[in-house]
Design a protein around this motif. Structure first.
Motif, PDB file in Angstrom:
ATOM      1  N   CYS A   1      54.412  58.354   7.392  1.00 47.18           N
ATOM      2  CA  CYS A   1      55.127  57.228   6.799  1.00 47.18           C
ATOM      3  C   CYS A   1      54.237  56.532   5.762  1.00 47.18           C
ATOM      4  O   CYS A   1      53.086  56.194   6.045  1.00 47.18           O
ATOM      5  CB  CYS A   1      55.518  56.234   7.886  1.00 47.18           C
ATOM      6  SG  CYS A   1      56.245  54.719   7.266  1.00 47.18           S
TER       7      CYS A   1
ATOM      8  N   CYS B   1      61.374  55.776   9.575  1.00 48.37           N
ATOM      9  CA  CYS B   1      60.137  55.870  10.340  1.00 48.37           C
ATOM     10  C   CYS B   1      60.390  55.438  11.787  1.00 48.37           C
ATOM     11  O   CYS B   1      61.012  54.412  12.042  1.00 48.37           O
ATOM     12  CB  CYS B   1      59.075  54.974   9.708  1.00 48.37           C
ATOM     13  SG  CYS B   1      57.550  54.911  10.654  1.00 48.37           S
TER      14      CYS B   1
ATOM     15  N   CYS C   1      58.172  51.978  12.176  1.00 45.58           N
ATOM     16  CA  CYS C   1      58.501  50.736  11.468  1.00 45.58           C
ATOM     17  C   CYS C   1      59.915  50.765  10.889  1.00 45.58           C
ATOM     18  O   CYS C   1      60.337  49.791  10.276  1.00 45.58           O
ATOM     19  CB  CYS C   1      57.481  50.463  10.365  1.00 45.58           C
ATOM     20  SG  CYS C   1      57.542  51.643   8.994  1.00 45.58           S
TER      21      CYS C   1
HETATM   22 ZN   LIG Z   1      56.415  53.557   9.218  1.00 46.86          ZN
END
Ligand SMILES: [Zn+2]
Length: 134
Positions: A63, A77, A80
């Motif tokens: 990511c 992701c 996140c």
């Molecule tokens: Zn991430």
């Protein structure tokens, strides 16, 4: 196409491993029209709420936002929930890089927004029902 069964296996771990896997809440197995099964669908607790990730091949992509290594093919992701850019082929790949890029796609996924919403709603409802059982 109808979803005729959704089975959810909750993940028990509190997840202090620091790998980001703690955001993975459950795996789902979905049956379509009583005759086609897709396993290994993930239910992930992202920053913006629960979402469903379709099964994807093993190669990892890092990511750009948080550096977490996600399974390639996901759109967001796991750590996140930042939207991931389209997969580009890994550096150092040889002549078979085109095949490698192919391998970075979801194994199975809806191709219309309507069905994606229907699928996600069914899976998340099954997940909530499973959680409610305790
Ligand atoms: Zn991430």
């Amino acid at each position: 196409m109808e979803i005729t069964e959704v089975r959810v296996a909750l993940r028990q771990s509190a997840g202090r491993s620091g790998t980001g896997e703690h955001r993975l809440r459950a795996y789902a197995t979905v049956t379509f029209d009583r005759c086609f099964v897709v396993r290994n669908i993930k239910i992930i607790d992202g920053t913006h709420g629960l979402f469903v990730a379709m099964p994807s091949r093993k190669p990892k992509v890092v990511c750009g936002q948080c550096g977490f290594k996600n399974d390639a093919g996901g759109r967001f992701c796991t750590q996140c929930s930042t939207a991931q850019p389209p997969v580009t082929r890994p550096e150092g790949q040889g002549p078979e890089s085109r095949d490698a890029a192919e391998a970075h796609r979801d194994i199975a996924h809806p191709i219309t927004a309507d069905f994606r919403h229907y699928l996600q709603r069914q899976i998340l409802e099954a997940y909530e029902a499973e959680r409610a059982k305790g």
